[in-house]
Write an enzyme that holds these catalytic residues in place. Structure first.
Site, PDB file in Angstrom:
ATOM      1  CG  HIS A 469      -7.961 -12.776  30.037  1.00 34.64           C
ATOM      2  ND1 HIS A 469      -7.575 -13.121  28.766  1.00 34.64           N
ATOM      3  CD2 HIS A 469      -6.846 -12.458  30.704  1.00 34.64           C
ATOM      4  CE1 HIS A 469      -6.273 -13.002  28.671  1.00 34.64           C
ATOM      5  NE2 HIS A 469      -5.795 -12.599  29.825  1.00 34.64           N
ATOM      6  CD  GLU A 711       3.002 -12.410  28.084  1.00 30.61           C
ATOM      7  OE1 GLU A 711       1.900 -12.570  28.618  1.00 30.61           O
ATOM      8  OE2 GLU A 711       3.274 -11.439  27.338  1.00 30.61           O
ATOM      9  CG  ASN A 734      -1.660 -17.121  32.770  1.00 33.03           C
ATOM     10  OD1 ASN A 734      -1.346 -17.974  33.595  1.00 33.03           O
ATOM     11  ND2 ASN A 734      -2.204 -15.972  33.113  1.00 33.03           N
ATOM     12  CG  ASP A 735      -0.116 -15.228  26.859  1.00 34.22           C
ATOM     13  OD1 ASP A 735      -0.959 -15.853  26.198  1.00 34.22           O
ATOM     14  OD2 ASP A 735      -0.315 -14.082  27.303  1.00 34.22           O
ATOM     15  NE  ARG A 745      -4.483 -16.926  28.382  1.00 28.12           N
ATOM     16  CZ  ARG A 745      -3.888 -15.876  28.926  1.00 28.12           C
ATOM     17  NH1 ARG A 745      -2.845 -15.313  28.334  1.00 28.12           N
ATOM     18  NH2 ARG A 745      -4.294 -15.383  30.062  1.00 28.12           N
ATOM     19  CB  CYS A 782       2.853 -11.771  36.643  1.00 31.58           C
ATOM     20  SG  CYS A 782       3.162 -11.688  34.882  1.00 31.58           S
TER      21      CYS A 782
HETATM   22  C1  PEP Z   1       0.425 -14.427  31.352  1.00 25.93           C
HETATM   23  O1  PEP Z   1       0.368 -14.597  30.134  1.00 25.93           O
HETATM   24  O2  PEP Z   1       0.841 -15.301  32.147  1.00 25.93           O
HETATM   25  C2  PEP Z   1      -0.013 -13.164  31.940  1.00 25.93           C
HETATM   26  C3  PEP Z   1       0.136 -12.918  33.214  1.00 25.93           C
HETATM   27  O3  PEP Z   1      -0.649 -12.294  31.110  1.00 25.93           O
HETATM   28  P1  PEP Z   1      -2.186 -12.441  30.699  1.00 25.93           P
HETATM   29  O4  PEP Z   1      -2.752 -13.598  31.438  1.00 25.93           O
HETATM   30  O5  PEP Z   1      -2.837 -11.152  31.024  1.00 25.93           O
HETATM   31  O6  PEP Z   1      -2.074 -12.681  29.219  1.00 25.93           O
HETATM   32 MG    MG Z   2       0.000 -12.893  28.887  1.00 26.60          MG
END
Ligand code: PEP
Ligand code: MG
Length: 845
Positions: A469, A711, A734-735, A745, A782
């Site tokens: 992150h 996710e 991402n998840d 990840r 997102c």
């Molecule tokens: C994701 O998992 O794609 C997401 C946008 O949430 P985060 O990256 O905050 O886990």
């Molecule tokens: Mg996420």
């Protein structure tokens, strides 16, 4: 046990210095105690029978103790010590007339190699032989009889073997550490002589001994091993040599040393550390693109005291208390390094972690501990002074060898030395306002989120991962970042002007004026191009066939919201609310949350804001919440699972959201949902919170648009059932990628698997897109994939109608959307979903 050696001298400094030399040669298996000087500040020169007796008691074993003395009263004190000892213990002691320095070194190597006391004493007496023969004089007469009865008979002769140094970089720290570790559990003392240079013998258990041997590729080493596991020890070293001493194959080593390789290489921190022969360039992993020049500001653990920064010691010193302080500091530093190694192992792979583990061995190295303890015992220094002097002494040995590589290892030793010193001096982490190029061991997501891009030019961290992150946030802030540089990142000094190239993962530590001007020009040009794009982003993003696509921003803190508006975002598509909760010691209360969410809504000037409920757990722990210790935190009590477990915490956030939504276009988004039952449970809590607020006479939105993040593959596959229950589906790629590919990840070793363009991930996105057709449900993406303008057509073709991206990417993504024709995009998406691999998808694109 091995034979113990006691050094008796009128001078504590002489005993300590002779001991240091012996330790250097014999390594950490040497059992030695120093009885130098007397405890009298006014007249410290002299010998003390009680000191000698205590030293013998400390080392006593069935294998016996050899005592070496300087002259005069040293001999008398040693004899008196024998009178004071119990007869059986005294019978195991040999008072040896050998010269104190040469005799000690010869005896130490033998004792450490596991020889019996007779052999050790004989070796001590032959201590002058080499010097005599070199100078062409007759050596003294053969060995005299020992002055006391001997213990056991000498052990059998040593086993010997030859080994040719196989690896390109020779005996650098990691191979040396692997040798020490390989011998760790074995009952064997092994000495090494570099027959090519004549250096040695050194104990194969001494990290410093091995490194300072300076053995290079092709040098022939003579190994000598004693002890019950001598054969196994030689075998273990042979196996290690056959494995290139644990180094990567040499083509990888030389590839990593080639500057041209660094921009395109795979993320491999082990190789990233190797171009150490070019100290003006440090390489790590590219984490946030862009190039910048700035002045180094050390943050966090990088702010360590210098080895010379030693305060005056107290007037009266208590050697026992000082020893304890040093032991405690060493243990604390070891804990920190172990934690850093574990984090590196997770985030950057085993190679990087191994580097830190090699540093751990330095904390146990007798070449440091012995002189430091001797100085404290002699009440010459407090723990800080003794430790610092010992480290500097060994550093000076490194300096004597003119070798770039050893100079770099010296930097490791310096870093470890400063780490221990920081504990001893109680130096806390820095609280300075970050500016310039931030150099830190690591930055947490919270620390990164709080960086001000107007003040911070770049980020360089020793650990970290480009997919963590913190790196995503650096990208979002537009701050070039290089992570996983290794411990050498911390050798950068406050005030240095450096170039951070977050696109290639390089840090230039000594740029000249021309290079600095070039980087500044490059940056200015990039800024100008972006500004043109930004001005165009104020309008909506409409596809060529007339569909309006919302391009919103992902934000963490209120400051990001202003940036989102500035960049032309159509709203906030993902407010990562956890950033309000991280890096503090208790959760924000309801009013604080209301104020924070309100300020974000206000910054967006009436554009919608999607508030994601608390997503902690995984790589975002909350210190004040009792999170369970789990073997796989990413598969554990994270996000909504925690919310449903800790209802009080969750309800406070729901109440704050309802209050803000009464006044602003706020929407709610729940992360990491797997089942419809979780959706129902959250909605129930939401209804209860609304009812409670109204009963208290507080404002509460009658309708708070409700969404869930997709996710988890399980939810994507049930999208048709989920659609009727929600207003918004936001796909967190991402998840979704990590859970679809079963690849964590934050683990760059799995970077190739973590590809959101894998057709399996695309099909899951397509599943959600198709399920929403004909319903009043927005499908958004997102995850990071949305911020890549070249993927906009593919995502729209899969049925996505909103893209939420870091503020800085909004203009480029809007521009890309405007070039899309939906009919073409759908055809492209169908073909991509039919591909067999991400590679095929890329080829198609
Ligand atoms: C994701 O998992 O794609 C997401 C946008 O949430 P985060 O990256 O905050 O886990
Ligand atoms: Mg996420």
């Amino acid at each position: 046990m091995t034979v113990g050696i006691v050094v008796v001298s009128h001078s504590a400094a002489l005993a300590s210095a002779a001991g240091e030399l012996a330790r250097e040669m014999a390594g950490d298996s040497l059992r030695m105690a120093l009885a130098g000087g007397v405890d009298d500040d006014e007249a410290p020169l002299g010998t003390d029978a009680v000191k000698v007796m205590t030293a013998i008691q400390e080392l006593d074993s069935e294998d016996g103790v050899l005592v070496l003395m300087d002259l005069g009263s040293a001999v008398l004190s040693a004899e008196m010590a024998l009178d004071l000892l119990p007869a059986d213990m005294a019978a195991r002691v040999v008072l040896c007339e050998a010269p104190i320095v040469e005799g000690l070194i010869a005896a130490a190597v033998q004792a450490a190699a596991g020889a019996g006391i007779e052999e050790v004493a004989a070796e001590a007496r032959r201590g002058l032989d080499a010097k005599a023969s070199h100078l062409g004089v007759e050596p003294p007469e053969g060995p005299a009889q020992p002055s006391a009865p001997l213990g056991e008979a000498a052990e059998e002769g040593a086993l010997s073997a030859e080994l040719t140094v196989p690896n390109a970089l020779g005996f650098h720290a990691r191979p040396a550490a692997r040798i020490v570790e390989a011998l760790g559990p074995l009952d064997a003392a092994v000495t090494v002589i570099d027959t090519t240079t004549g250096r040695g013998p050194v104990s194969a258990r001494s990290l410093n001994g091995l490194i300072t041997l300076g053995a290079e590729q092709g040098h022939v080493l003579a190994l000598s091993a004693t002890g019950s596991d001598a054969a196994a020890a030689l075998e273990a070293l042979g196996a290690l040599a056959a494995d290139n001493l644990g180094d990567p194959p040499d083509d990888r080593v030389s590839a990593a040393a080639d500057p041209a390789e660094t921009s395109s290489r795979a993320p491999d921190v082990d190789t990233a550390e190797d171009p150490s022969r070019r100290p003006d360039v440090l390489t790590g992993l590219p984490a946030a693109p862009g190039v910048a020049v700035g002045v180094v500001q050390l943050q966090g653990a990088a702010v360590l005291p210098d080895l010379d920064d030693i305060p005056e010691p107290p007037a009266s010193l208590d050697p026992i208390a000082e020893r304890e302080r040093l032991d405690h500091a060493l243990a604390t530093a070891a804990e920190r390094l172990t934690a850093a190694a574990e984090q590196l192992q997770r985030q950057a792979g085993a190679g990087a972690a191994e580097m830190v583990r090699a540093q751990l061995l330095l904390l146990e190295d007798p070449a440091l501990l012995e002189p430091a303890r001797a100085a404290m015992d002699a009440a010459e220094a407090d723990a800080a002074g003794a430790w610092s002097a010992a480290v500097q002494e060994v550093l000076a040995t490194y300096d004597e060898v003119d070798d770039d590589y050893l100079a770099e290892r010296a930097a490791d030793l310096r870093a470890v030395g400063r780490e221990v010193l920081a504990v001893l001096l109680g130096v806390e982490r820095s609280t300075r306002t970050p500016h310039g190029v931030i150099v830190a061991e690591d930055l947490s997501p919270g620390e990164t989120a709080r960086l001000d891009p107007a003040q911070v030019d770049g980020i360089v961290t020793a650990v970290g991962s480009p997919t963590a992150h913190a790196a995503l946030l650096a990208r979002a802030l537009g701050i070039p970042a290089v992570v996983a540089v290794g411990p050498r990142a911390l050798t950068l000094e406050e005030g240095d002007e450096v170039v951070v190239d977050g696109t290639s993962g390089r840090v230039e530590t000594a740029p000249d004026a021309t290079r600095i001007a070039e980087v500044r020009d490059q940056r200015a040009e990039a800024e100008r191009a972006r500004e043109v794009q930004r001005l165009a982003a104020a309008g909506p993003a409409v596809t060529r066939d007339g569909t309006v696509i919302e391009v919103r921003a992902n934000v963490g803190l209120p400051a990001d919201a202003a940036r989102a508006a500035h960049e032309g975002a159509d709203g906030v598509g993902l407010l990562r609310s956890e950033f309000l909760f991280l890096d503090r010691d208790r959760a924000p209360d309801e009013d604080e949350q209301v104020a924070s969410y309100t300020s974000i809504c206000e910054a967006l000037g009436g554009r919608p804001v999607v508030l994601r409920t608390l997503d902690v757990g995984g790589d975002k722990p909350l210190p004040y919440i009792d999170l369970p210790v789990e073997a796989n935190p990413f598969l554990g009590t994270r996000a909504v699972r925690l919310g449903l477990r800790d209802e009080a915490l969750f309800t406070t956030q729901l109440r704050a959201a309802l209050r803000v939504a009464a006044e602003h276009p706020l929407q709610l988004l729940v992360p990491m949902v797997a089942t419809l039952a979780e959706i129902e449970a959250v909605k129930r809590l939401l209804d209860e919170a609304r009812a409670a607020l109204l009963a208290e006479g507080k404002p509460a939105a009658e309708h708070l648009p409700f969404g869930v993040m997709v996710e988890i593959p399980a939810l994507a596959l049930k999208a048709a059932h989920v659609v009727p229950a929600v207003d918004l589906l936001s796909i967190g790629t991402n998840d979704l990628t990590q859970y679809t590919m079963a690849a964590e990840r934050g683990n760059p070793a799995l970077a190739a698997l973590l590809d959101p363009l894998d057709p399996a991930v695309l099909r899951l996105i397509g599943e959600v897109g198709s399920a929403a057709v004909g319903h009043e449900v927005t499908v958004a993406v997102c995850g990071e994939v949305a911020s890549d303008p070249s993927l906009a057509a593919l995502l729209l073709g899969l049925g996505v109608r909103e893209l939420s991206v870091p503020p800085i990417d909004v203009p480029a993504v809007k521009e890309a959307v405007r070039a899309v024709r939906l009919a073409d995009a759908e055809e492209l998406a169908a073909r991509a979903m039919a591909c067999a691999s991400a590679v095929e998808v890329r080829a198609l694109l």
